[in-house]
Enzyme design. Structure first.
Site, PDB file in Angstrom:
ATOM      1  N   ASP A   4       9.363   2.505  -0.189  1.00 54.24           N
ATOM      2  CA  ASP A   4       8.202   3.140   0.487  1.00 54.24           C
ATOM      3  C   ASP A   4       8.438   2.909   2.065  1.00 54.24           C
ATOM      4  OD1 ASP A   4       4.587   3.332   0.719  1.00 54.24           O
ATOM      5  OD2 ASP A   4       6.130   3.936   1.959  1.00 54.24           O
ATOM      6  N   TYR A  28       0.973  -1.052   0.013  1.00 51.07           N
ATOM      7  CA  TYR A  28       0.012  -0.153  -0.050  1.00 51.07           C
ATOM      8  C   TYR A  28       0.966   1.324   0.116  1.00 51.07           C
ATOM      9  CZ  TYR A  28      -3.501   3.348   1.685  1.00 51.07           C
ATOM     10  OH  TYR A  28      -4.315   4.662   1.877  1.00 51.07           O
ATOM     11  N   LYS A  80       4.666   9.287   9.161  1.00 58.67           N
ATOM     12  CA  LYS A  80       4.424   8.793  10.313  1.00 58.67           C
ATOM     13  C   LYS A  80       5.603   9.236  11.199  1.00 58.67           C
ATOM     14  CE  LYS A  80       1.959   4.643   8.365  1.00 58.67           C
ATOM     15  NZ  LYS A  80       0.869   4.762   8.685  1.00 58.67           N
TER      16      LYS A  80
HETATM   17  P1  KE4 Z   1      -0.779   8.303   4.985  1.00 54.50           P
HETATM   18  O1  KE4 Z   1      -1.180   9.031   3.584  1.00 54.50           O
HETATM   19  O2  KE4 Z   1      -1.739   7.369   5.384  1.00 54.50           O
HETATM   20  O3  KE4 Z   1      -0.004   9.229   5.746  1.00 54.50           O
HETATM   21  O4  KE4 Z   1       0.441   7.149   4.248  1.00 54.50           O
HETATM   22  C1  KE4 Z   1      -0.076   6.222   2.999  1.00 54.50           C
HETATM   23  C2  KE4 Z   1       0.974   5.222   3.373  1.00 54.50           C
HETATM   24  C3  KE4 Z   1       1.855   5.059   2.334  1.00 54.50           C
HETATM   25  N1  KE4 Z   1       2.912   3.763   2.467  1.00 54.50           N
HETATM   26  C4  KE4 Z   1       2.814   3.098   3.495  1.00 54.50           C
HETATM   27  C5  KE4 Z   1       3.933   1.928   3.358  1.00 54.50           C
HETATM   28  C6  KE4 Z   1       1.821   3.128   4.373  1.00 54.50           C
HETATM   29  O5  KE4 Z   1       1.782   2.036   5.635  1.00 54.50           O
HETATM   30  C7  KE4 Z   1       0.858   4.272   4.424  1.00 54.50           C
HETATM   31  C8  KE4 Z   1      -0.355   4.378   5.398  1.00 54.50           C
HETATM   32  N2  KE4 Z   1      -0.568   3.122   6.390  1.00 54.50           N
HETATM   33  C9  KE4 Z   1      -1.576   3.116   6.804  1.00 54.50           C
HETATM   34  C10 KE4 Z   1      -1.762   1.826   7.799  1.00 54.50           C
HETATM   35  N3  KE4 Z   1      -1.636   0.457   7.071  1.00 54.50           N
HETATM   36  C11 KE4 Z   1      -2.348   4.144   7.426  1.00 54.50           C
HETATM   37  C12 KE4 Z   1      -3.824   3.918   8.095  1.00 54.50           C
HETATM   38  C13 KE4 Z   1      -4.859   4.360   7.543  1.00 54.50           C
HETATM   39  O6  KE4 Z   1      -5.041   4.101   6.372  1.00 54.50           O
HETATM   40  O7  KE4 Z   1      -5.786   4.792   8.248  1.00 54.50           O
END
Ligand code: KE4
Length: 433
Positions: free
Chosen positions: A244, A149, A272
């Site tokens: 990533d 993701y 994060k």
């Molecule tokens: P954000 O746009 O949510 O800050 O980051 C996206 C993202 C990009 N790359 C990786 C490897 C990530 O894990 C994420 C976001 N992680 C999720 C948890 N699996 C965020 C939680 C959510 O979507 O509410």
């Protein structure tokens, strides 16, 4: 031993009202507990390894706001630094010295990063890095891996992990096929499949983007040689390698997964942890690539709140805490004890389990394993995981509400917290066996 039923009356009232106001009652899908069942709990406050809901119930938290709370929630030094910074304003929309400070810290820590741009989320970082891959190489296609993701930008919503996998969505409506036509996918840990894609798309692939440790299809580690193989393949084909590290950055080690494995990508995305709980994302890498980014170069990317002083302050203080000697040894010891205990508890109850941890990140699947890619992750008993999640919640332990997420520990989780967690696991596995 059946857990007492917690009183969650106020949570239920608030969540019921929220569903009339916001789609699914949440600001992000995975929070809605759709795949694990039961009612989401509404948080009132967090501190250290704990969360309290609006009914006053206390939980040991293994999500940590999905990664940022690696030093523990509301760390006093982070709060104090923010209190001082807020007196000077919340956003400048102009250069500020704090951006220099955090940029220097990231560049000093992360092997691939010679120059960095701050944004406001991991999604923004991944969107920008894809545009940069294409701008630098002049090629349109990109390879991602099933179950990984990279945020919710259109071009990444192809066999994505996290909430997309959790909700079993066929990716997403509203994404034009033309947008994803250039997104190629391969199974994680499958170098041959990547070689095949390069052979089928000569001189057309800008690069490969991946989670160097997968946290969005459950917890899946790279097999020996996989990352090194991607490094060689991308070099051979004039393509870029992009890690990533939004989730793994500053969590797997102070230099991220790339330092842990000794494989240096061309570009890296982060988020994060570097925001310490405030909205921050970042992308960075080789100077010759980053100097394509406007206004130094022609590739456009911008953001009103990027680099704002509060987010920079929280990130700086968080990294200062993490770089203290012994931090990662402590995180590793805590997490290894936890995952070993979880596996033992499941096995004692006769429940199939496979799981692991690296530093402050862990995960398990309720199946025999091994789990080397997203297809194999789907063998996990998601229904049984839902029962486990609810049983643990009743015992005051807050796990990710999805079988396709990872778990996170912090510097604030004590041995006592881990022991209490393992006791809850022992009782819960016995209850659902
Ligand atoms: P954000 O746009 O949510 O800050 O980051 C996206 C993202 C990009 N790359 C990786 C490897 C990530 O894990 C994420 C976001 N992680 C999720 C948890 N699996 C965020 C939680 C959510 O979507 O509410």
């Amino acid at each position: 031993m059946t857990a007492p039923t917690l009183n969650t009356t106020r949570s239920q009232e608030l969540f019921s009202a929220a569903q009339a106001l916001m789609p699914g009652g949440v600001s992000s899908p995975v929070r809605a507990f759709r795949s694990v069942g039961g009612q989401p709990i509404v948080f009132d406050r967090v501190k250290g390894p704990y969360a309290w809901d609006v009914d006053g119930n206390k939980y040991i938290d293994y999500i940590g706001s999905w990664g940022p709370a690696i030093c523990g929630h509301a760390h006093p030094e982070v709060i104090s630094a923010l209190q001082e910074a807020i007196e000077k304003g919340t956003s400048f929309g102009a250069p500020c010295a704090l951006e220099n400070t955090l940029a220097e810290m990231v560049i000093d820590a992360v092997p691939s990063v010679e120059m960095v741009r701050f944004v406001n989320s991991g999604t923004e970082a991944c969107m920008a890095v894809l545009r940069l891959m294409r701008a630098f190489t002049g090629r349109d296609k990109v390879i991602k891996f099933e179950g990984c993701y990279h945020g919710h930008a259109d071009m990444f919503l192809v066999k994505a992990g996290s909430g997309v996998a959790t909700l079993g969505l066929p990716d997403s409506p509203g994404v034009p096929r033309s947008t994803t036509a250039n997104t190629l996918t391969a199974p994680y840990n499958d170098l041959e499949a990547v070689k095949q894609l390069f052979a089928e798309n000569p001189d057309a692939i800008s690069g490969v983007i991946l989670e160097p440790i997968v946290g969005n299809a459950g917890f899946i580690q790279p097999e020996p040689g996989f990352l090194e193989g991607l490094r060689e393949l991308t070099k051979e084909h004039g393509a870029l390698l992009v890690f990533d590290e939004v989730m793994t950055g500053f969590r797997i080690s102070y230099g991220g997964a790339q330092a842990h494995f000794g494989v240096t990508p061309d570009l890296t995305t982060m988020g994060k942890v570097i925001g310490g709980g405030l909205p921050v994302g970042a992308y960075g890498g080789r100077r010759d690539i980053m100097e394509m980014v406007a206004p130094a170069g022609p590739m456009y990317q911008a953001g009103t709140l990027s680099g704002n002083p509060l987010a920079m302050t929280a990130g700086i203080k968080t990294l200062e805490l993490l770089r203290q000697p012994g931090s990662y040894e402590k995180l590793t010891a805590t997490t290894e004890k936890l995952i070993a205990g979880i596996k033992e508890a499941a096995s004692t109850a006769g429940i199939p389990i496979t799981g692991a941890s690296v530093s402050a990140m862990f995960g398990f699947f309720l199946c025999e394993g091994p789990v080397r890619n997203f297809e194999e992750a789907k063998a996990t008993d998601a229904e049984r995981f839902g029962k486990l999640h609810r049983a643990m919640l009743q015992r005051g332990v807050y796990l990710a509400p999805s079988a396709f997420e990872a778990g996170f520990t912090s510097l604030a989780h004590s041995d006592g917290d881990v022991e209490a967690t393992l006791q809850a696991f022992r009782e819960s596995f016995a209850e659902i066996a």
